[in-house]
Design an enzyme around this catalytic site. Sequence first.
Site, short mmCIF file in Angstrom:
data_model
loop_
_atom_site.label_atom_id
_atom_site.label_comp_id
_atom_site.label_asym_id
_atom_site.label_seq_id
_atom_site.Cartn_x
_atom_site.Cartn_y
_atom_site.Cartn_z
N SER A 102 0.84 -1.19 0.00
CA SER A 102 0.00 0.00 0.00
C SER A 102 0.88 1.25 0.00
CB SER A 102 -0.95 -0.04 1.19
OG SER A 102 -1.89 1.01 1.13
N HIS A 103 0.66 2.16 0.95
CA HIS A 103 1.42 3.40 1.01
C HIS A 103 2.64 3.29 1.93
CE1 HIS A 103 -1.21 3.40 4.51
NE2 HIS A 103 -0.34 4.19 5.09
#
Length: 499
Positions: A121-122
């Site tokens: 993800s981030h």
Amino acid sequence: MPFKPRTDLAPMTVDYENEPLIRATGFREYDARWMFGPDLNLVGVQALGLGLGTYLAERGERRVVVGHDFRSYSLSIKQSLILGLVSAGCEVLDIGMAVTPMAYFAQFDLEAPCVAMVTASHNENGWTGVKMGAGAPLTFGPDEIGRLKEIVLAGEGRVVSGGSVTKMEGLAERYVADAATRCSLSRPIRVVCACGNGTAGAFAPEALRRMGADVVEVDCELDWSFPNYNPNPEDHKMLSAMSKALKQHGAELAFGFDGDGDRCGVVDDEGEEIFADKIGLILARDLAPRYPNARFVVDVKSTGLFITDPVLKAGGASTVYWKTGHSYIKRKTAEIGALAGFEKSGHLFFNAPLGRGYDDGLVAAAAILSVLDRNPDKKLSDLKKSLPMAYTSLTMSPHCADERKYDVVARIVKAYEALGAAGGEILGRKITDVNTVNGARVTLEDASWVLVRASSNKPEIVVVVESTRSEDDMRALFRDEVKPRLAKEPDVGAYNQEI
């Protein structure tokens, strides 16, 4: 070979190469994330795949979409996961490198009930994880993750015959084409598209162009070292790059897509960030008159304006505040038949006729562009300024170990509940509500509020405050109330950012 994971393996040893390493803390509330290397090895990923396939078989499922994000190690992790899934008898549909919503789209496109998307993800480089689901568009919640954790850590994965893997072709084109149908601009709106050199750079610019936008690409070249900033639209460095490019190129707005493309951050025509909950409110205001009595779901980090906004009230709209987390908001939005769900971190969900119910940064971007297209005489900053006034903080996250954060938050919740029950005050204002669905969201008599909750996917505590009075009051709610309260907890460390 044994598939009961160990936690005592050290890299560069024979056992590390041959036996599974999986630390239990990687199983989060609604997905799974580890530091690749010290907390999870490739043999451990194989054991995870075997356990996941075994769990899916318990549910009567075996057909599963698998993809991976753009990291130096994600392909090898996906291949190990596939090996485990196939060993469990799964029919694996490999879509290759993808953003997470492409994997969700593939569930519908390929008629596959299950998904396992390898993505950090981030999160910063070094992290990896898997977003999983069974029954589109929903993803796993605590019950599903809990059962998977039991199977994997106990080594109860079952090897069966009949598994297969098929490389799927053309899925990326169908995904981009489908996303582009969500908006057809009547005028060319100039848009900055920032991707932080992450996975979304391979797909987002083309999709936006097909919607009719004049696209200015910023950091869209794939580079897994992330040389400029981490692809996280909540991060100040990414937002600054978006604002700079917007002013330089005279764009009307800027979109920033996170590492796996399921979130979309927004900067308006004046170069100012609009938090996702305020974007959600702008969208809800646009939708409410067109869909009378619409229902919306927002997370507890979101602005209180959804309750007090006059446009929503006039349209008969209602809003439910629910647990932070893409899986929770997605599930609640589906459960109550809400038109849309908005999470402050940037996950936006649209049910029919606007979407399929999963979080997709491109679908969110299409919705925002559509609002501007329907209001050609207004800029995004005009729509933001038309909102009732509220001063909302950044999302601030002090470090707190995974093993300690829930206990810390439990003590904070108990203290706020006691304060509220006693008719207590915060900065001279009476407490009117303590929402404990996800940590403690404490609302005051003037509709200002503070939130303290445990992060679902990182060793952190999450803090957000909002004032209906002023920026100075918003800062005081943090500095004079929440920060001193958390400072009494010895397990709470430094903040990632502060107001």
